[in-house]
Write an enzyme that holds these catalytic residues in place. Sequence first.
Site, PDB file in Angstrom:
ATOM      1  N   SER A 129       0.835  -1.207   0.000  1.00  0.00           N
ATOM      2  CA  SER A 129       0.000   0.000   0.000  1.00  0.00           C
ATOM      3  C   SER A 129       0.869   1.256   0.000  1.00  0.00           C
ATOM      4  CB  SER A 129      -0.946   0.001   1.206  1.00  0.00           C
ATOM      5  OG  SER A 129      -0.245  -0.201   2.407  1.00  0.00           O
ATOM      6  N   ASN A 189       2.236   1.652  -3.640  1.00  0.00           N
ATOM      7  CA  ASN A 189       1.353   1.647  -4.808  1.00  0.00           C
ATOM      8  C   ASN A 189       0.017   2.365  -4.642  1.00  0.00           C
ATOM      9  OD1 ASN A 189       3.018  -0.077  -6.554  1.00  0.00           O
ATOM     10  ND2 ASN A 189       2.626  -1.644  -5.029  1.00  0.00           N
ATOM     11  N   TYR A 190      -0.429   2.582  -3.417  1.00  0.00           N
ATOM     12  CA  TYR A 190      -1.780   3.125  -3.235  1.00  0.00           C
ATOM     13  C   TYR A 190      -1.845   4.410  -2.411  1.00  0.00           C
ATOM     14  CZ  TYR A 190      -3.385  -1.307  -5.120  1.00  0.00           C
ATOM     15  OH  TYR A 190      -3.601  -2.380  -5.937  1.00  0.00           O
ATOM     16  N   LEU A 191      -0.777   4.755  -1.734  1.00  0.00           N
ATOM     17  CA  LEU A 191      -0.806   5.931  -0.858  1.00  0.00           C
ATOM     18  C   LEU A 191      -0.091   7.096  -1.510  1.00  0.00           C
ATOM     19  CD1 LEU A 191      -0.021   4.217   2.573  1.00  0.00           C
ATOM     20  CD2 LEU A 191      -2.251   4.835   1.627  1.00  0.00           C
TER      21      LEU A 191
END
Length: 574
Positions: free
Chosen positions: A528, A531-533
């Site tokens: 995360s 890649n997502y934060l």
Amino acid sequence: MQESVQTSLGSETLWEEERSTDGSKWRFLEHNGPVFAPSYEPLPDKVKFFYDGKHMKLSPPAEEVATFFAKMLDHEYSTKDIFRKNFFKDWRKEMTSEEKSKITDLNKCNFSQMNDYFKAQSEARKQMTKEEKRKIKEENERLLQEYGFCIMDNHKERIGNFRIEPPGLFRGRGDHPKMGMLKRRIRPEDIIINCSKDSKQPKPPPGKKWKEVRHDNKVTWLASWTENIQGSIKYIMLNPSSRIKGEKDWQKYETARRLKKCVDRLRTQYRDDWKSKEMRIRQRAVALYFIDKLALRAGNEKEEGETADTVGCCSLRVEHIQLYPKMDEQEFVVEFDFLGKDSIRYYNKIPVEKRVFKNLQLFLENKQPEDDLFDRLNTSILNKHLQELMDGLTAKVFRTYNASITLQQQLKELTTSDDSIPAKILSYNRANRAVAILCNHQRAPPKTFEKSMQNLQTKIDEKQIQLSTARKQLKAAKADHKASHDDKSKKTVEVKRKAVQRIEEQLMKLQVQATDREENKQIALGTSKLNYLDPRISVAWCKKYAIPIEKIYNKTQREKFAWAIDMAEKDYVF
């Protein structure tokens, strides 16, 4: 361009990327190609393999594959039935006809001498002299300078991974049905090279040829090949810190920020659609609710021949959910249980809105366990609808948005200005963990977890004894000063007080570390975070609370997010 996805296979990291869709192109690309894994070196004669108690000399191909299993004897993988079954099946393909006729039962195979040999090799590497380490470092630097950079549009760019992964046994994540299968050696004949027509083309090893040389400036990969386990295409890409990667990262998070501006409108719309007269619209709206609320992946249809029974939101089946009008004092509870990406189990019990629950009851009517829950929906239909709602919107954008907004909210709630730096780092990791749980980023507890926790507890116990001793010494020094009132005893008190303070800080740091490790033993925070934060949230938090950025991002991560470190101010809001 579409976002690139990092995938780990064994010890190496490769890159996957789809074709550009925004029309951006490079004009010039030159590189020297990949570095291949070294050829297999047969084991010394003293290292023997035994079958049914008798020494047996293996042919080089069979011996090489046997070493892959021998290296994993101490790992739990080697005890799993599916791993052993797949390994033995692929191993027999590498045997001579004579070996096949003799070796018929894996349980009769003794790899212990091979295992001991590789352990000794590992220990020898740890005991290398400075001179030996220096030579290896120099060789790695030579390879980096020759193969680790490319020229793209007059920029010298670092390549993400220029080494081809060596052969080995596939592990997969979760209970992957293909674990134990042989990952075959990648050869020049498997490689497609991508470069400019007017560049100096990479040379294959002597006597070898590339599978193909392309000049496709609509993609950013430098080399590609198809791996044999799942038939997926692997790519060598630019390093995350490259200019083009930074731009793509920035675009990804800006798209998620655009979703933030209209997410309330979209939520109102899909709630209204729960009441639609058309079943397909109701199903689409409930699926979108799950993608938004639970960060579920959309769920692409699997390739033909894919044996892993993995699903996403659109491909959920009746057997994957259970409905409970009331459970644990909560109403309208949905229980999910299915294998998601990489065969990681997704299990969750959540209360949902009444109309969602009623719709799910409707979707389940007259269906068998193996029937599709959303039989009027697929990923193509969903993605087309998402594009109509907002340009560039995908299920992954929802995932990125919800992950980033969750981190921002959790940091605000958990961080206290007066906390020490270790306590603030713990708060950060707890916020990150909330995101990892949302995104179902699980991992198995590390093999060495219990031992490392015991070692940490020993340090804590020793530090507590030190603290007790230091406090007694401070108490004695205060008594001595009270009796003498001289400057020397006063200085002693101050020295002892500082010693107590220092040991208290050290003890607290160790205790926070123990709490952090325990809470994160089955949660993977890295996926995360990388890649997502939105990294600007983390950078802003560091600046606001005077936390050194290296406490959150390691060197490689700081290179990847250099654009965010330069850009984000302490008042940045996602």
